[in-house]
Write an enzyme that holds these catalytic residues in place. Sequence first.
Site, PDB file in Angstrom:
ATOM      1  N   HIS A 113       0.815  -1.210   0.000  1.00 28.53           N
ATOM      2  CA  HIS A 113       0.000   0.000   0.000  1.00 28.53           C
ATOM      3  C   HIS A 113       0.851   1.262   0.000  1.00 28.53           C
ATOM      4  O   HIS A 113       0.778   2.076   0.911  1.00 28.53           O
ATOM      5  CB  HIS A 113      -0.953  -0.015   1.203  1.00 28.53           C
ATOM      6  CG  HIS A 113      -2.084  -0.986   1.029  1.00 28.53           C
ATOM      7  ND1 HIS A 113      -2.135  -2.203   1.681  1.00 28.53           N
ATOM      8  CD2 HIS A 113      -3.192  -0.927   0.269  1.00 28.53           C
ATOM      9  CE1 HIS A 113      -3.236  -2.850   1.323  1.00 28.53           C
ATOM     10  NE2 HIS A 113      -3.898  -2.103   0.475  1.00 28.53           N
ATOM     11  N   SER A 139       2.403   4.460  -2.879  1.00 27.29           N
ATOM     12  CA  SER A 139       1.734   5.247  -3.923  1.00 27.29           C
ATOM     13  C   SER A 139       1.709   4.543  -5.284  1.00 27.29           C
ATOM     14  O   SER A 139       0.966   4.932  -6.178  1.00 27.29           O
ATOM     15  CB  SER A 139       2.375   6.633  -4.048  1.00 27.29           C
ATOM     16  OG  SER A 139       3.654   6.530  -4.622  1.00 27.29           O
ATOM     17  N   THR A 140       2.508   3.476  -5.425  1.00 25.25           N
ATOM     18  CA  THR A 140       2.437   2.730  -6.681  1.00 25.25           C
ATOM     19  C   THR A 140       1.088   2.008  -6.793  1.00 25.25           C
ATOM     20  O   THR A 140       0.502   1.936  -7.874  1.00 25.25           O
ATOM     21  CB  THR A 140       3.599   1.726  -6.777  1.00 25.25           C
ATOM     22  OG1 THR A 140       4.818   2.434  -6.554  1.00 25.25           O
ATOM     23  CG2 THR A 140       3.640   1.073  -8.137  1.00 25.25           C
ATOM     24  N   HIS A 141       0.598   1.511  -5.670  1.00 23.54           N
ATOM     25  CA  HIS A 141      -0.738   0.906  -5.688  1.00 23.54           C
ATOM     26  C   HIS A 141      -1.789   1.969  -6.047  1.00 23.54           C
ATOM     27  O   HIS A 141      -2.687   1.712  -6.849  1.00 23.54           O
ATOM     28  CB  HIS A 141      -1.055   0.276  -4.330  1.00 23.54           C
ATOM     29  CG  HIS A 141      -2.506  -0.096  -4.154  1.00 23.54           C
ATOM     30  ND1 HIS A 141      -3.136  -1.055  -4.927  1.00 23.54           N
ATOM     31  CD2 HIS A 141      -3.465   0.405  -3.323  1.00 23.54           C
ATOM     32  CE1 HIS A 141      -4.404  -1.150  -4.561  1.00 23.54           C
ATOM     33  NE2 HIS A 141      -4.637  -0.267  -3.589  1.00 23.54           N
ATOM     34  N   HIS A 154      -7.552   6.918  -2.485  1.00 19.67           N
ATOM     35  CA  HIS A 154      -8.331   5.885  -1.796  1.00 19.67           C
ATOM     36  C   HIS A 154      -7.588   5.126  -0.695  1.00 19.67           C
ATOM     37  O   HIS A 154      -8.218   4.474   0.126  1.00 19.67           O
ATOM     38  CB  HIS A 154      -8.939   4.898  -2.801  1.00 19.67           C
ATOM     39  CG  HIS A 154      -8.013   3.778  -3.143  1.00 19.67           C
ATOM     40  ND1 HIS A 154      -6.968   3.918  -4.021  1.00 19.67           N
ATOM     41  CD2 HIS A 154      -7.938   2.503  -2.695  1.00 19.67           C
ATOM     42  CE1 HIS A 154      -6.307   2.791  -4.112  1.00 19.67           C
ATOM     43  NE2 HIS A 154      -6.872   1.909  -3.315  1.00 19.67           N
ATOM     44  N   ASP A 155      -6.252   5.157  -0.688  1.00 23.55           N
ATOM     45  CA  ASP A 155      -5.511   4.473   0.381  1.00 23.55           C
ATOM     46  C   ASP A 155      -4.511   5.405   1.054  1.00 23.55           C
ATOM     47  O   ASP A 155      -3.542   4.937   1.672  1.00 23.55           O
ATOM     48  CB  ASP A 155      -4.774   3.247  -0.181  1.00 23.55           C
ATOM     49  CG  ASP A 155      -5.598   1.965  -0.090  1.00 23.55           C
ATOM     50  OD1 ASP A 155      -6.483   1.896   0.798  1.00 23.55           O
ATOM     51  OD2 ASP A 155      -5.373   1.051  -0.903  1.00 23.55           O
ATOM     52  N   ASP A 214      -9.430  -1.519  -7.643  1.00 26.92           N
ATOM     53  CA  ASP A 214      -8.661  -1.713  -6.409  1.00 26.92           C
ATOM     54  C   ASP A 214      -8.037  -3.110  -6.335  1.00 26.92           C
ATOM     55  O   ASP A 214      -6.951  -3.268  -5.788  1.00 26.92           O
ATOM     56  CB  ASP A 214      -9.588  -1.487  -5.200  1.00 26.92           C
ATOM     57  CG  ASP A 214      -8.814  -1.357  -3.900  1.00 26.92           C
ATOM     58  OD1 ASP A 214      -7.608  -1.053  -3.941  1.00 26.92           O
ATOM     59  OD2 ASP A 214      -9.424  -1.541  -2.827  1.00 26.92           O
ATOM     60  N   GLN A 262      -3.462 -16.921  -3.403  1.00 26.02           N
ATOM     61  CA  GLN A 262      -3.965 -16.229  -4.591  1.00 26.02           C
ATOM     62  C   GLN A 262      -5.188 -16.955  -5.162  1.00 26.02           C
ATOM     63  O   GLN A 262      -6.158 -16.324  -5.570  1.00 26.02           O
ATOM     64  CB  GLN A 262      -2.863 -16.129  -5.659  1.00 26.02           C
ATOM     65  CG  GLN A 262      -1.777 -15.124  -5.301  1.00 26.02           C
ATOM     66  CD  GLN A 262      -2.287 -13.685  -5.325  1.00 26.02           C
ATOM     67  OE1 GLN A 262      -2.974 -13.262  -6.249  1.00 26.02           O
ATOM     68  NE2 GLN A 262      -1.992 -12.930  -4.276  1.00 26.02           N
TER      69      GLN A 262
HETATM   70  C1  LIG Z   1       6.432   0.273  -2.938  1.00 25.88           C
HETATM   71  O1  LIG Z   1       6.956  -0.880  -2.287  1.00 25.88           O
HETATM   72  C2  LIG Z   1       7.944  -1.569  -3.005  1.00 25.88           C
HETATM   73  C3  LIG Z   1       8.348  -2.767  -2.183  1.00 25.88           C
HETATM   74  O2  LIG Z   1       7.356  -3.736  -2.247  1.00 25.88           O
HETATM   75  C4  LIG Z   1       9.116  -0.685  -3.272  1.00 25.88           C
HETATM   76  O3  LIG Z   1      10.082  -1.367  -4.038  1.00 25.88           O
HETATM   77  C5  LIG Z   1       8.643   0.535  -4.026  1.00 25.88           C
HETATM   78  O4  LIG Z   1       9.708   1.411  -4.223  1.00 25.88           O
HETATM   79  C6  LIG Z   1       7.530   1.241  -3.264  1.00 25.88           C
HETATM   80  N1  LIG Z   1       7.001   2.307  -4.091  1.00 25.88           N
HETATM   81  C7  LIG Z   1       6.810   3.525  -3.623  1.00 25.88           C
HETATM   82  C8  LIG Z   1       6.267   4.514  -4.577  1.00 25.88           C
HETATM   83  O5  LIG Z   1       7.024   3.846  -2.483  1.00 25.88           O
END
Ligand SMILES: *[C@@H]1O[C@H](CO)[C@@H](O)[C@H](O)[C@H]1NC(C)=O
Length: 659
Positions: free
Chosen positions: A390, A392-394, A430-431, A553, A605
């Site tokens: 969770h 910001s990539t999510h 949303h998160d 989501d 999964q």
């Molecule tokens: C999100 O978490 C991953 C590890 O699972 C990490 O490699 C990545 O840099 C993180 N992304 C952000 C945008 O923080």
Amino acid sequence: MTMKKKSVFLYQASTAEVQVGPMRLTQYPIQVLLIFAKEDNQSNGFWWACDRAGYRCNVAWTLESALECFLDKHQEIIVIDHRNSKYFDAEDICRSIRATELSEHTVILAVQFMENSSVTACYNELVQIEHGEVRSQFKLRACNALFTALDHCQEAVEITSEDHVIQVGREIFCFVLTESGSYKCKNRRKDSVDVKSITSQSSDAPSLQTRRYSSMARIHSMTIEAPITKVINIINAAQENSPITVAEALDRVLEILRTTELYSPQLGTKDEDPHTSDLVGGLMNDGLRRLSGNEYVFSKNMNLSHTHLPVPNTISDVPPCIAQLLDNEESWDFNIFELEAVTNKRPLVYLGLKVFARFGVSEFLNCSEATLRAWLQVIEANYHSSNSYHNSTHAADVLHATAFFLGKERVKGSLDHLDEVAALIAATIHDVDHPGRTNSFLCNAGSELAVLYNDTAVLESHHTALAFQLTTKDSKYNIFKNIDRNRYRTLRQAIIDMVLATEMTKHFEHVNKFVNSINKPMNDGSNTECTTNIKNFPDNQTLIKRMMIKCADVANPCRPLELCIEWAGRISEEYFAQTDEEKRQGLPVVMPVFDRNTCSIPKSQISFIDYFITDMFDAWDAFAHLPVLMQHLANNYKHWKTLDDLKCKSLRLPSENNN
Ligand SMILES: *[C@@H]1O[C@H](CO)[C@@H](O)[C@H](O)[C@H]1NC(C)=O
Ligand SMILES: *[C@@H]1O[C@H](CO)[C@@H](O)[C@H](O)[C@H]1NC(C)=O
Ligand SMILES: *[C@@H]1O[C@H](CO)[C@@H](O)[C@H](O)[C@H]1NC(C)=O
Ligand SMILES: *[C@@H]1O[C@H](CO)[C@@H](O)[C@H](O)[C@H]1NC(C)=O
Ligand SMILES: *[C@@H]1O[C@H](CO)[C@@H](O)[C@H](O)[C@H]1NC(C)=O
Ligand SMILES: *[C@@H]1O[C@H](CO)[C@@H](O)[C@H](O)[C@H]1NC(C)=O
Ligand SMILES: *[C@@H]1O[C@H](CO)[C@@H](O)[C@H](O)[C@H]1NC(C)=O
């Protein structure tokens, strides 16, 4: 021609009628499973004998495939090759099959000394078994099912087809369960429901007499006029002059309507797959297993002081490598992890700028791109980079999926510009400030947030509240500052509704409402003008928006395999970290299967897809038409199945680990 290729087989087989006392039962064509070490004259003999007898026949060459096939089809007769033990262990196979559910009605035949490969010999053998042992087992099973049905349903039950032939086959189990009104046949294989689970549920049902009395009493004591009360009153009135059978059926309806969790399937406590029950416990319950004393207050990860927000960059051009990557942003197969890398972990700002421009968000809000950029930066800064899932990539991934869905013709035609803007903002926030722990954890830990929100939709409430606090705190990132009050209120309402819809306790409610109000009417009527029709029904638009953000989501299992695998790794790691912390702090372990020492990621999964994903995406696909997603979903499911079949617990086969 080898046996394996003869897969299309036998269509002329007819059903047979079997008489048990006064009942006429329909027996479907016998299914036979041949388990042989290798193809030879003997296996061929049985194969052709099945053909002659009109049986459906499958062949398996290994224990694993035999078990899989049996669990899928529950054949009445199994023939096991017991002639040459150096190939495989027939007794072991037999034991394994006997250990599975529903094998008690299967007749197992070991080919040992007989060795007569003539089709006639095999045929005689099989037909004798059919008319002897299989027929008796069939009658036994029919009686068993009938008694189970009678025991389970307090009302009279008709278990017949339209022409009043009693239906006893695998279907009866599903029928009985549906009759109970609460159990959904969620299995991919509709015929694998265990009768035991029915009988065990029915024991504590009160007798008809008392139940009828108490339900009437409770209805009369209801005073608040909710739509459901009106429905109950209507049914009550209809009961007055109805024949007793109808009145009793309606009584049962009332019983179901009065239960509070109308849309939640009831999971049996026993015999349930631990992955499913852990996921349900972990994602759908709010701290049912709360500690008595709130010894532990969860606060160290909370970042509620937002005074050191980074100063927004001046509007500069997006670097070419990012711009190039974003050219592909409209494709479902867009690789968000590349964007994460190339933006130095700020995928949300860059994707946000691109997507918001595509949907004319600043035009709708009448705000400058600088404000929008500053807002995106503030929101992204409040996602925790330390969360393995969770972060910001999510959020960027969910924004991407939402934008993709908004581009689909049906969706676009059903929603207004305001809905689009609301959906994109909802996806973005949303998160926000997600602590990397589930609601159940926060409740168990007696965290500040859980206390603040009364253990109800804790995280989702926090995401929405914080996002609006952040937004309106400072006019330099207040994207709402230029819209009028009414529009703001409508927009805010839509955003809140969508973010709250991501809460999993309401999963089945949202999906079922969508199916009932959107899928079904569209299927029934002439669906030419249906989308313009939806525009006139704001309630239907709301259901579509909820479904859209819910699907966005949890769209990971519908992404291309490599992306799906990466996401599965990230979510598992986040759950493992939670379990680690629960153990460290002496808190209840909410999802015991997510223990990094023992967890099978493929199994988790598979359970997640079976329980939450398949039905939801079937419904969403039926509306929005998403063949690419459904194809990925099938592929990815197969990937996890393959790993699981090989008893592999990790994300890939060991041989692929250097990918
Ligand atoms: C999100 O978490 C991953 C590890 O699972 C990490 O490699 C990545 O840099 C993180 N992304 C952000 C945008 O923080
Ligand atoms: C299988 O049957 C064929 C003819 O039906 C015969 O020629 C062959 O010897 C048989 N093979 C074995 C291993 O019995
Ligand atoms: C095999 O079975 C057929 C038909 O029942 C019979 O005619 C034949 O004699 C049997 N062969 C052997 C070797 O037992
Ligand atoms: C807290 O938020 C600020 C921005 O508001 C950010 O700079 C900081 O890194 C965050 N701290 C943690 C622990 O996430
Ligand atoms: C847009 O916002 C500006 C203030 O930044 C305001 O003067 C203008 O009237 C607004 N336009 C519309 C169409 O609301
Ligand atoms: C929590 O419960 C209390 C007492 O019932 C109530 O006053 C309060 O408004 C609730 N808070 C929320 C956020 O629901
Ligand atoms: C939308 O809502 C109305 C009334 O709630 C319903 O009758 C209609 O069938 C719904 N569905 C569609 C697809 O228009």
